[in-house]
Design an enzyme around this catalytic site. Structure first.
Site, short mmCIF file in Angstrom:
data_model
loop_
_atom_site.label_atom_id
_atom_site.label_comp_id
_atom_site.label_asym_id
_atom_site.label_seq_id
_atom_site.Cartn_x
_atom_site.Cartn_y
_atom_site.Cartn_z
N ARG A 169 -4.05 -55.04 -20.80
CA ARG A 169 -4.09 -53.87 -19.92
C ARG A 169 -2.78 -53.72 -19.14
NH1 ARG A 169 -7.03 -50.25 -16.53
NH2 ARG A 169 -5.45 -49.41 -15.14
N ASN A 227 11.61 -35.99 -30.09
CA ASN A 227 11.00 -37.29 -29.81
C ASN A 227 12.14 -38.17 -29.33
OD1 ASN A 227 9.97 -39.87 -29.85
ND2 ASN A 227 8.67 -39.48 -31.63
N ILE A 228 12.11 -38.59 -28.07
CA ILE A 228 13.26 -39.31 -27.51
C ILE A 228 13.49 -40.68 -28.16
CG2 ILE A 228 13.33 -38.08 -25.30
CD1 ILE A 228 12.12 -40.72 -24.07
N PHE A 253 0.69 -33.11 -18.98
CA PHE A 253 -0.09 -32.62 -17.82
C PHE A 253 0.82 -32.33 -16.62
CE2 PHE A 253 -2.34 -34.59 -14.01
CZ PHE A 253 -3.00 -33.43 -13.63
N TYR A 296 -3.40 -49.17 -23.54
CA TYR A 296 -2.62 -50.31 -23.05
C TYR A 296 -3.00 -51.63 -23.72
CZ TYR A 296 -1.95 -47.01 -19.10
OH TYR A 296 -1.71 -45.93 -18.31
N GLU A 316 0.20 -48.09 -10.83
CA GLU A 316 -0.26 -49.33 -11.48
C GLU A 316 0.72 -50.48 -11.32
OE1 GLU A 316 -2.13 -49.89 -15.12
OE2 GLU A 316 -3.40 -48.13 -14.94
N TYR A 374 1.38 -51.88 -19.76
CA TYR A 374 1.93 -50.62 -19.22
C TYR A 374 2.58 -50.85 -17.85
CZ TYR A 374 1.29 -46.01 -16.84
OH TYR A 374 1.43 -44.85 -16.10
N TRP A 433 -3.16 -38.42 -10.10
CA TRP A 433 -3.04 -36.97 -9.96
C TRP A 433 -4.03 -36.36 -10.95
CZ3 TRP A 433 2.97 -35.66 -9.97
CH2 TRP A 433 3.61 -36.47 -9.02
N1 NAD Z 1 -1.17 -38.23 -14.12
C1 NAD Z 1 -1.15 -39.27 -13.31
O1 NAD Z 1 -1.96 -39.40 -12.42
C2 NAD Z 1 -0.11 -40.34 -13.46
C3 NAD Z 1 -0.33 -41.52 -12.74
C4 NAD Z 1 0.63 -42.53 -12.82
C5 NAD Z 1 1.77 -42.35 -13.57
N2 NAD Z 1 1.97 -41.19 -14.24
C6 NAD Z 1 3.21 -41.06 -15.02
O2 NAD Z 1 3.66 -39.72 -15.00
C7 NAD Z 1 4.22 -39.38 -16.27
C8 NAD Z 1 3.56 -38.12 -16.82
O3 NAD Z 1 2.18 -38.33 -16.89
P1 NAD Z 1 1.15 -37.22 -17.41
O4 NAD Z 1 -0.12 -37.47 -16.72
O5 NAD Z 1 1.75 -35.88 -17.37
O6 NAD Z 1 0.98 -37.69 -18.94
P2 NAD Z 1 0.96 -36.84 -20.28
O7 NAD Z 1 0.57 -37.76 -21.38
O8 NAD Z 1 0.15 -35.61 -20.10
O9 NAD Z 1 2.48 -36.40 -20.46
C9 NAD Z 1 3.46 -37.20 -21.06
C10 NAD Z 1 4.23 -36.30 -22.02
O10 NAD Z 1 5.31 -37.07 -22.57
C11 NAD Z 1 5.44 -36.73 -23.93
N3 NAD Z 1 6.07 -37.82 -24.64
C12 NAD Z 1 5.62 -39.09 -24.76
N4 NAD Z 1 6.48 -39.80 -25.53
C13 NAD Z 1 7.48 -38.96 -25.87
C14 NAD Z 1 8.64 -39.13 -26.68
N5 NAD Z 1 8.91 -40.28 -27.26
N6 NAD Z 1 9.47 -38.07 -26.80
C15 NAD Z 1 9.19 -36.88 -26.22
N7 NAD Z 1 8.09 -36.68 -25.46
C16 NAD Z 1 7.25 -37.71 -25.30
C17 NAD Z 1 4.00 -36.51 -24.41
O11 NAD Z 1 3.98 -35.72 -25.61
C18 NAD Z 1 3.39 -35.82 -23.20
O12 NAD Z 1 3.45 -34.42 -23.34
C19 NAD Z 1 4.07 -40.62 -17.14
O13 NAD Z 1 5.28 -41.34 -17.12
C20 NAD Z 1 2.99 -41.42 -16.46
O14 NAD Z 1 3.13 -42.82 -16.71
C21 NAD Z 1 1.02 -40.19 -14.22
O1 LIG Z 2 -15.39 -42.78 -18.98
C1 LIG Z 2 -14.80 -43.51 -18.13
C2 LIG Z 2 -13.40 -43.58 -18.00
C3 LIG Z 2 -12.83 -44.39 -17.03
N1 LIG Z 2 -13.63 -45.13 -16.21
C4 LIG Z 2 -13.03 -45.96 -15.13
O2 LIG Z 2 -12.41 -45.08 -14.20
C5 LIG Z 2 -11.28 -45.67 -13.57
C6 LIG Z 2 -10.08 -44.76 -13.69
O3 LIG Z 2 -9.73 -44.60 -15.04
P1 LIG Z 2 -8.47 -43.72 -15.54
O4 LIG Z 2 -8.28 -42.52 -14.75
O5 LIG Z 2 -8.70 -43.49 -16.98
O6 LIG Z 2 -7.24 -44.68 -15.37
P2 LIG Z 2 -6.66 -45.65 -14.25
O7 LIG Z 2 -6.82 -45.06 -12.91
O8 LIG Z 2 -7.29 -46.98 -14.41
O9 LIG Z 2 -5.16 -45.75 -14.70
C7 LIG Z 2 -4.29 -44.65 -14.59
O10 LIG Z 2 -3.76 -44.65 -13.27
C8 LIG Z 2 -2.51 -44.08 -13.26
C9 LIG Z 2 -1.98 -44.13 -14.69
O11 LIG Z 2 -0.76 -44.84 -14.62
C10 LIG Z 2 -1.60 -42.83 -15.32
O12 LIG Z 2 -2.59 -41.89 -15.14
C11 LIG Z 2 -3.10 -44.73 -15.50
O13 LIG Z 2 -2.75 -46.01 -15.88
C12 LIG Z 2 -11.13 -47.05 -14.24
O14 LIG Z 2 -11.75 -47.99 -13.41
C13 LIG Z 2 -11.91 -46.92 -15.54
O15 LIG Z 2 -12.43 -48.17 -15.95
C14 LIG Z 2 -15.02 -45.07 -16.34
O16 LIG Z 2 -15.76 -45.74 -15.59
N2 LIG Z 2 -15.54 -44.26 -17.29
#
Ligand code: NAD
Ligand SMILES: O=c1ccn([C@@H]2O[C@H](COP(=O)(O)OP(=O)(O)O[C@H]3OC[C@](O)(CO)[C@H]3O)[C@@H](O)[C@H]2O)c(=O)[nH]1
Length: 386
Positions: free
Chosen positions: A179, A73-74, A25, A102, A138, A182, A212
């Site tokens: 949970r 795949n890393i 994403f 998680y 988190e 992670y 995001w």
């Molecule tokens: N989206 C958010 O709001 C959010 C919030 C907190 C943290 N993050 C962090 O940001 C990063 C990206 O998140 P995202 O939302 O784009 O998630 P995502 O799952 O869409 O993207 C992660 C990508 O990494 C790739 N990947 C995973 N393991 C791999 C491996 N072993 N080798 C090669 N590729 C691999 C997956 O195929 C995927 O395309 C993550 O580290 C996530 O923990 C995102």
């Molecule tokens: O159908 C559903 C799904 C989820 N919930 C509740 O919504 C809250 C947010 O859930 P989610 O966006 O899935 O995840 P979190 O915010 O808890 O965690 C993420 O935050 C950042 C990141 O590291 C990566 O994106 C990830 O860990 C939560 O309270 C769920 O219980 C719902 O009610 N119904």
């Protein structure tokens, strides 16, 4: 393309970026931005490339030759070190980062977020390459305020809930609450990167994204992901809306989140990429403190926005309550509230988010409807095997 200037008025030299997890994403939006607005080259590493296919296919596009996909795949690929060495900067996004995993796949979660990230840190450190590592909000876990009595006036004091990179503690649940596998793995890799900076001079930046959201986030179960898969909340609620089923509120939907539009957040990442002197050595919260809602309010808002963009009537009962045990299984726990402090990112990079929650949901749900509504209708019309 006109020469790009950094925040201190110096021209920015084109660079090569090794982006791990580029097919996800955040990676797909970052690749898109880098191709459309900068001269930088991207070595895009991932197991999948569906979300960046559009950028890779046509040779005629203005960025042809500036993005190269490597299916890697890393966990086990000897090409990784060479690609890190070829680049000026490595950005590591690769991770298992969906909460449903998680507590149900804690080993995969810990390996993905800690063990698999270790070689990346090592190769950057050994080869004196800059690293931008994606952690998470988190790592803060629960707020201090959540441990106060429910009626304590201190709960209203920002000192008890606003999350600051340099002073807030990381508060997780007990070990059987898997949970936190992670968050804990992310915390340890942050500490390792920080120590590499302190002891070996690694130039690093750590990003802590605060929810995001936007187009291309996760998957819609049964359409472009497994039918039984549980994505993050935006995709869960989108899936419910598209299928005209009630949105499931886990444990009453009382948890609070701040949501930031992916396009705003990507602006912050680009500032980090292009301003190393201001970003190196820092940990940045990246979120939108003005977009706070409970999950229940998010469900209500998404239902209203979806009704507007789809033209479909609202369901009589738009949501239902489910227990976290039923929804996520044993070992689930939750962050109560996540408000990012913005002082550091403001001071270092002058970044502020712009998009309101309503506006970002409108553009995102318009995308979800256009992308998935037909496919869902077709899949629901198919007779199921008895
Ligand atoms: N989206 C958010 O709001 C959010 C919030 C907190 C943290 N993050 C962090 O940001 C990063 C990206 O998140 P995202 O939302 O784009 O998630 P995502 O799952 O869409 O993207 C992660 C990508 O990494 C790739 N990947 C995973 N393991 C791999 C491996 N072993 N080798 C090669 N590729 C691999 C997956 O195929 C995927 O395309 C993550 O580290 C996530 O923990 C995102
Ligand atoms: O159908 C559903 C799904 C989820 N919930 C509740 O919504 C809250 C947010 O859930 P989610 O966006 O899935 O995840 P979190 O915010 O808890 O965690 C993420 O935050 C950042 C990141 O590291 C990566 O994106 C990830 O860990 C939560 O309270 C769920 O219980 C719902 O009610 N119904």
């Amino acid at each position: 393309m006109a020469a790009r200037m950094d925040l201190d008025g110096r021209p920015i030299k084109p660079m090569t970026i090794c982006m791990i997890g580029a097919g996800g994403f955040i990676g797909s939006h970052l690749c898109e931005k880098l191709m459309a607005e900068t001269p930088h080259k991207v070595l895009a590493l991932d197991v999948y490339n569906d979300k960046i296919k559009r950028l890779l296919e046509p040779d005629s596009l203005p960025w042809a030759g500036r993005i190269e996909f490597h299916q890697i795949n890393i966990k086990h690929d000897s090409r990784l070190e060479g690609l890190v060495k070829m680049a000026d900067l490595t950005i590591n996004l690769a991770a298992i980062c969906t909460p449903a995993d998680y507590n149900t796949r804690p080993l995969d979660t810990i390996y993905s977020n800690f063990i698999d990230a270790l070689p990346v840190v090592k190769y950057c450190s050994e080869n004196s390459k800059r690293l931008i590592h994606f952690s998470t909000c988190e790592v803060y876990g629960k707020t201090i305020g959540s441990f106060l009595p429910k009626d304590s006036p201190l709960r209203k004091d920002p000192a008890y809930y606003v999350l600051k990179e340099d002073t807030s503690p990381c508060i997780f649940g007990s070990i059987e609450k898997q949970r936190w596998s992670y968050a804990c793995a992310k915390q340890l890799i942050e500490r390792l990167i920080y120590a590499e900076g302190a002891e070996s001079g690694l130039d690093f930046t750590i990003v802590r994204p605060f929810n995001w959201i936007g187009p291309r986030m996760d998957f819609i179960p049964g359409i472009d992901g497994p039918s039984e898969g549980v994505p993050r909340v935006l995709a869960c609620f989108s899936n419910n809306l598209l299928r005209r089923e009630p949105l499931k509120l886990v444990d009453g939907g009382q948890s609070q989140r701040t949501f930031v539009y992916i396009k705003d957040a990507i602006e912050a990442v680009l500032l980090m990429i292009e301003n190393p002197d201001r970003a190196n050595g820092h940990i940045f919260n990246v979120g939108n403190p003005n977009n706070e809602v409970t999950v229940r309010q998010l469900a209500e808002m998404m239902t209203q926005v979806y009704t507007k963009v789809s033209g479909e009537p609202m369901l009589q009962s738009p949501s239902i309550d489910v227990s976290s045990k039923e929804f996520y299984g044993e070992g689930y726990d939750d962050s109560d509230k996540r408000i990012p402090d913005m002082t550091i990112i403001n001071k270092q990079l002058g970044w502020n988010p712009k998009t309101s929650l309503w506006d970002l949901l409108e553009s995102t749900l318009t995308y979800q409807y256009r992308t998935y509504a037909e496919a869902i209708k077709k899949s629901m019309a198919k007779p199921t095997a008895s």
